[in-house]
Write a protein that holds these residues in place. Structure first.
Motif, PDB file in Angstrom:
ATOM      1  N   ALA A 116       0.862  -1.196   0.000  1.00 24.08           N
ATOM      2  CA  ALA A 116       0.000   0.000   0.000  1.00 24.08           C
ATOM      3  C   ALA A 116       0.890   1.234   0.000  1.00 24.08           C
ATOM      4  N   TYR A 117       0.513   2.241  -0.765  1.00 26.73           N
ATOM      5  CA  TYR A 117       1.404   3.391  -0.928  1.00 26.73           C
ATOM      6  C   TYR A 117       1.487   4.239   0.337  1.00 26.73           C
ATOM      7  N   ALA A 118       0.355   4.404   1.006  1.00 23.88           N
ATOM      8  CA  ALA A 118       0.314   5.401   2.079  1.00 23.88           C
ATOM      9  C   ALA A 118      -0.013   4.818   3.457  1.00 23.88           C
ATOM     10  N   ILE A 119       0.057   3.482   3.581  1.00 24.71           N
ATOM     11  CA  ILE A 119      -0.242   2.870   4.890  1.00 24.71           C
ATOM     12  C   ILE A 119       1.028   2.222   5.424  1.00 24.71           C
ATOM     13  N   LEU A 186      14.239   1.540  -4.266  1.00 26.22           N
ATOM     14  CA  LEU A 186      14.247   1.642  -5.736  1.00 26.22           C
ATOM     15  C   LEU A 186      12.836   1.796  -6.295  1.00 26.22           C
ATOM     16  N   ARG A 187      11.856   1.140  -5.685  1.00 28.67           N
ATOM     17  CA  ARG A 187      10.470   1.354  -6.134  1.00 28.67           C
ATOM     18  C   ARG A 187      10.103   2.841  -5.961  1.00 28.67           C
ATOM     19  N   ALA A 188      10.568   3.437  -4.876  1.00 27.03           N
ATOM     20  CA  ALA A 188      10.296   4.865  -4.633  1.00 27.03           C
ATOM     21  C   ALA A 188      10.923   5.722  -5.730  1.00 27.03           C
ATOM     22  N   LEU A 189      12.167   5.427  -6.072  1.00 30.56           N
ATOM     23  CA  LEU A 189      12.858   6.213  -7.102  1.00 30.56           C
ATOM     24  C   LEU A 189      12.208   6.010  -8.478  1.00 30.56           C
ATOM     25  N   ILE A 190      11.881   4.758  -8.777  1.00 28.93           N
ATOM     26  CA  ILE A 190      11.273   4.452 -10.078  1.00 28.93           C
ATOM     27  C   ILE A 190       9.885   5.081 -10.182  1.00 28.93           C
ATOM     28  N   LYS A 191       9.148   5.079  -9.087  1.00 23.83           N
ATOM     29  CA  LYS A 191       7.825   5.733  -9.090  1.00 23.83           C
ATOM     30  C   LYS A 191       7.985   7.192  -9.497  1.00 23.83           C
ATOM     31  N   HIS A 192       8.985   7.835  -8.920  1.00 22.65           N
ATOM     32  CA  HIS A 192       9.240   9.246  -9.229  1.00 22.65           C
ATOM     33  C   HIS A 192       9.682   9.410 -10.692  1.00 22.65           C
ATOM     34  N   LEU A 193      10.646   8.598 -11.128  1.00 18.63           N
ATOM     35  CA  LEU A 193      11.195   8.750 -12.494  1.00 18.63           C
ATOM     36  C   LEU A 193      10.127   8.507 -13.551  1.00 18.63           C
ATOM     37  N   ASP A 194       9.365   7.416 -13.374  1.00 18.20           N
ATOM     38  CA  ASP A 194       8.393   7.024 -14.404  1.00 18.20           C
ATOM     39  C   ASP A 194       7.009   7.627 -14.172  1.00 18.20           C
ATOM     40  N   GLY A 195       6.827   8.370 -13.090  1.00 20.09           N
ATOM     41  CA  GLY A 195       5.521   8.957 -12.805  1.00 20.09           C
ATOM     42  C   GLY A 195       4.436   7.895 -12.631  1.00 20.09           C
ATOM     43  N   ILE A 196       4.773   6.818 -11.944  1.00 22.89           N
ATOM     44  CA  ILE A 196       3.817   5.711 -11.732  1.00 22.89           C
ATOM     45  C   ILE A 196       2.792   6.129 -10.669  1.00 22.89           C
ATOM     46  N   ASP A 198      -0.064   5.969  -7.608  1.00 23.27           N
ATOM     47  CA  ASP A 198      -0.061   5.311  -6.286  1.00 23.27           C
ATOM     48  C   ASP A 198      -0.665   3.906  -6.385  1.00 23.27           C
ATOM     49  N   GLU A 199      -1.623   3.724  -7.296  1.00 20.34           N
ATOM     50  CA  GLU A 199      -2.285   2.424  -7.455  1.00 20.34           C
ATOM     51  C   GLU A 199      -1.372   1.441  -8.194  1.00 20.34           C
ATOM     52  N   ASP A 200      -0.754   1.915  -9.281  1.00 22.97           N
ATOM     53  CA  ASP A 200       0.018   0.992 -10.120  1.00 22.97           C
ATOM     54  C   ASP A 200       1.342   0.558  -9.496  1.00 22.97           C
ATOM     55  N   ILE A 201       1.872   1.376  -8.594  1.00 23.98           N
ATOM     56  CA  ILE A 201       3.170   1.033  -8.013  1.00 23.98           C
ATOM     57  C   ILE A 201       3.079  -0.258  -7.171  1.00 23.98           C
ATOM     58  N   VAL A 202       1.864  -0.589  -6.743  1.00 24.95           N
ATOM     59  CA  VAL A 202       1.614  -1.821  -5.970  1.00 24.95           C
ATOM     60  C   VAL A 202       2.142  -3.058  -6.717  1.00 24.95           C
ATOM     61  N   HIS A 203       2.084  -3.009  -8.049  1.00 21.86           N
ATOM     62  CA  HIS A 203       2.410  -4.203  -8.842  1.00 21.86           C
ATOM     63  C   HIS A 203       3.882  -4.309  -9.216  1.00 21.86           C
ATOM     64  N   LEU A 204       4.663  -3.320  -8.841  1.00 23.71           N
ATOM     65  CA  LEU A 204       6.078  -3.343  -9.229  1.00 23.71           C
ATOM     66  C   LEU A 204       6.907  -4.082  -8.186  1.00 23.71           C
ATOM     67  N   ASN A 205       7.561  -5.154  -8.624  1.00 19.85           N
ATOM     68  CA  ASN A 205       8.449  -5.925  -7.751  1.00 19.85           C
ATOM     69  C   ASN A 205       9.834  -5.992  -8.386  1.00 19.85           C
ATOM     70  N   ILE A 206      10.849  -5.827  -7.581  1.00 19.13           N
ATOM     71  CA  ILE A 206      12.207  -5.731  -8.117  1.00 19.13           C
ATOM     72  C   ILE A 206      13.031  -6.945  -7.678  1.00 19.13           C
ATOM     73  N   PRO A 207      13.624  -7.644  -8.646  1.00 24.75           N
ATOM     74  CA  PRO A 207      14.412  -8.831  -8.308  1.00 24.75           C
ATOM     75  C   PRO A 207      15.772  -8.461  -7.708  1.00 24.75           C
TER      76      PRO A 207
END
Ligand code: DG2
Length: 248
Positions: A116-119, A186-196, A198-207
């Motif tokens: 969750a983005y904000a919890i 990195l999810r935080a940085l990528i969210k900022h770079l790609d303008g993802i 709050d809802e879609d960032i939930v699905h991003l997982n980094i290996p």
């Protein structure tokens, strides 16, 4: 066009044990060290060279960087370390097993805590040894900026200033930059770079231990990004990260 390489550290001991890690300073497993070495080899094979590297102040990211630079024969690369690249502070969850936590509280609740983005999870208590104020490496960080828990939104709020003040100016000045950090920083940085969103960032997982290349335009806006290496294995690793919050 600029190129920036982002990399999550190799497998850590608590990744292996499937425990919430956050700011806990666990080291790499043997697999994690191998991943870091292979990542360096892959970068070298693909012609990457770096003028500057950044890592968090946690040893799993620092050691990953050292091993990758060593396998590129590039240990002379200047390195900047910052607490702002640390993993998201996982609060009172730090140390708990993710699957056991899902059995106890349900997979949906664990998904909220993980993605969750904000919890944020419950904070560690003021006198809890997991409170970063007891750790000398954070002595110069203003007390009101030291977290006892964080959601991804909080992590974005401390990562983006580091991007703006340290990483982006280095890239603009022509330096080729490598950043080794963590799943959520990195999810935080990528969210900022790609303008993802709050809802879609939930699905991003980094290996773990896989170099992620960002091609950026002259305004440092992403043109495209791609992982180096075996795409099927990377997709399977991303799915495995998503599955870490399942009860089984
Ligand atoms: C993991 C990420 O961080 O966990 O803190 O448990 O990248 O330092 O291994 P990392 C942790 P998830 O948010 O994917 O559960």
């Amino acid at each position: 066009m600029y190129k920036l390489v982002l990399m999550r550290h190799g497998e850590s001991q608590w990744n292996l044990e499937n425990r919430f890690t956050g700011w806990t300073d666990v080291d790499l497993t043997e697999t994690g060290r191998q991943q870091a070495k292979q990542a360096g080899e892959l970068l070298k094979e693909n012609g990457f060279e770096f003028d500057l590297a950044f890592a968090s102040v946690l040893k799993r990211a620092i050691r990953t960087l050292w091993i990758a630079l060593d396998s590129m024969d590039a240990m002379h690369t200047p390195v900047g370390l910052s607490w702002r690249l640390n993993e998201r502070h996982y609060g009172a969850l730090q140390g708990l097993n993710k699957a056991e936590t899902a059995q106890k509280y349900g997979e949906d609740q664990v998904l909220v805590w993980r993605r969750a983005y904000a919890i944020a999870p419950d904070p560690v208590a003021e006198d809890d040894p997991r409170n970063p104020r007891f750790d000398a490496r954070y002595a110069r960080v203003p007390a009101d900026q030291l977290p006892r828990t964080e959601c991804l939104q909080d992590t974005v709020a401390r990562v983006v200033p580091f991007w703006e003040e340290s990483i982006a100016p280095a890239i603009r000045s022509g330096r080729r930059v490598l950043v080794t950090a963590h799943g959520n920083s990195l999810r935080a940085l990528i969210k900022h770079l790609d303008g993802i969103s709050d809802e879609d960032i939930v699905h991003l997982n980094i290996p773990t231990g896989q170099p992620l290349v960002y091609e950026l335009d002259e305004n440092l806006r992403p043109i495209r990004h791609y992982y180096l290496g075996d795409q099927e294995a990377i997709a399977a690793q991303m799915q495995a990260v998503a599955n870490q919050g399942k009860a089984q």
